[in-house]
Design an enzyme around this catalytic site. Structure first.
Site, mmCIF file in Angstrom:
data_model
loop_
_atom_site.group_PDB
_atom_site.id
_atom_site.type_symbol
_atom_site.label_atom_id
_atom_site.label_comp_id
_atom_site.label_asym_id
_atom_site.label_seq_id
_atom_site.Cartn_x
_atom_site.Cartn_y
_atom_site.Cartn_z
ATOM 1 C CB SER A 1 -2.133 0.788 -0.737
ATOM 2 O OG SER A 1 -1.681 1.718 -1.699
ATOM 3 C CE LYS B 1 -5.001 2.351 -4.052
ATOM 4 N NZ LYS B 1 -3.689 2.539 -3.411
ATOM 5 C CB SER C 1 -2.613 -1.225 -4.691
ATOM 6 O OG SER C 1 -2.845 -0.392 -3.581
ATOM 7 C CE LYS D 1 -5.076 -2.535 -1.730
ATOM 8 N NZ LYS D 1 -3.602 -2.563 -1.952
#
Length: 272
Positions: free
Chosen positions: A49, A52, A109, A211
């Site tokens: 992820s 993203k 997420s 993140k």
């Protein structure tokens, strides 16, 4: 980014929370670009992820250009709604505004939201992924290929710890006006409080983003930004066996990078 710092004394040993074939890490001084530590930082890894972050980069560009505003509604297609968790479980035909979409990506997420953003901006997720890869090259991510907007498993989607550091640096430098989104720990969605995955936020002094990510093939990944006491760092850790081990490793790397006269410690790999 410039070269690695000198090696510190032999007694500086850093336990690595992952098998060698998954682990990668890098610490960069965000003010100077100097590389303070690295291990396997140019070896191919699955981004999970962390992908993203680039989805958001292109969304922020669209906001800057006036193509969208925070109030623009993004429709959710059947394809977007069908994505596996983590997601916010939108139904086909529903829509969410750009501000909510950003929060869904940075905090939760959400895979369904990532695909909805990709389809809205790119026409299709495939076309958007091609634009993500092109943007990666433009900003200096030389060893990254994106195949989707979410980071869900795809054998052809790969990156490096160094490239993820480049992206983390670029997000702050290019979009300081939107960077606060990465500091959020929760948000409201359709009347419900949604909590995030980044346990370093609010717990570790100076950490203000960015993140996390996980798929089985990648292990537990994170890009972390630190901004306090006149220092600004970006730390990337990829391939940890657990989120707790990943977070502890980030804290250790931060402490060592911030210590006076810090260099690159020796490494001891934990058993898989």
């Amino acid at each position: 980014m410039t070269g690695c710092a000198t090696t510190s004394p032999p007694e500086a040993v850093l336990a690595v929370p992952a098998p060698a074939q998954k682990y990668a890490a890098i610490v960069v001084d965000a003010k100077t670009g100097k590389q303070l530590f690295e291990m396997n930082s140019t070896s191919p890894r699955y981004p999970a992820s962390l992908t993203k972050m680039m989805t958001l980069y292109l969304l922020f560009e669209a906001m800057d250009s006036g193509r969208v505003t925070k109030e623009t509604l993004i429709p959710v297609s059947a394809h977007a709604a069908s994505q596996p968790p983590t997601k916010l479980r939108f139904r086909p035909g529903e829509a969410l505004d750009v501000d909510s979409a950003i929060r869904a990506l940075t905090v939760k997420s959400a895979n369904d939201v990532a695909v909805a953003v990709a389809e809205y901006l790119g026409g299709s997720e495939e076309a958007f992924a091609a634009a993500m890869t092109a943007k990666a090259r433009q900003i200096g991510m030389l060893n990254t290929v994106f195949r989707n907007a979410s980071g869900l498993p795809d054998d052809d989607q790969h990156t490096t710890a160094r490239d993820m550091a480049v992206l983390g640096l670029a997000l702050r430098q290019r979009f300081p006006q939107y960077y606060y989104y990465f500091s959020a720990t929760d948000f409201m969605s359709r009347g419900k409080l949604v909590r995030g995955h980044n346990d370093l936020l609010g717990r570790v002094h100076g950490v203000d983003g960015i993140k996390t990510g996980y798929i089985r093939a990648s292990g537990f990944n994170i890009v972390t930004s630190y901004d306090a006491d006149g220092r600004r760092l970006v730390v990337v850790v990829m391939g940890a066996d657990t989120a707790r081990a990943r977070n502890a490793h980030v804290e250790d790397l931060l402490q060592r990078a911030l210590a006076p006269g810090a260099g690159s410690p020796q490494l001891v790999f934990n058993d898989p």
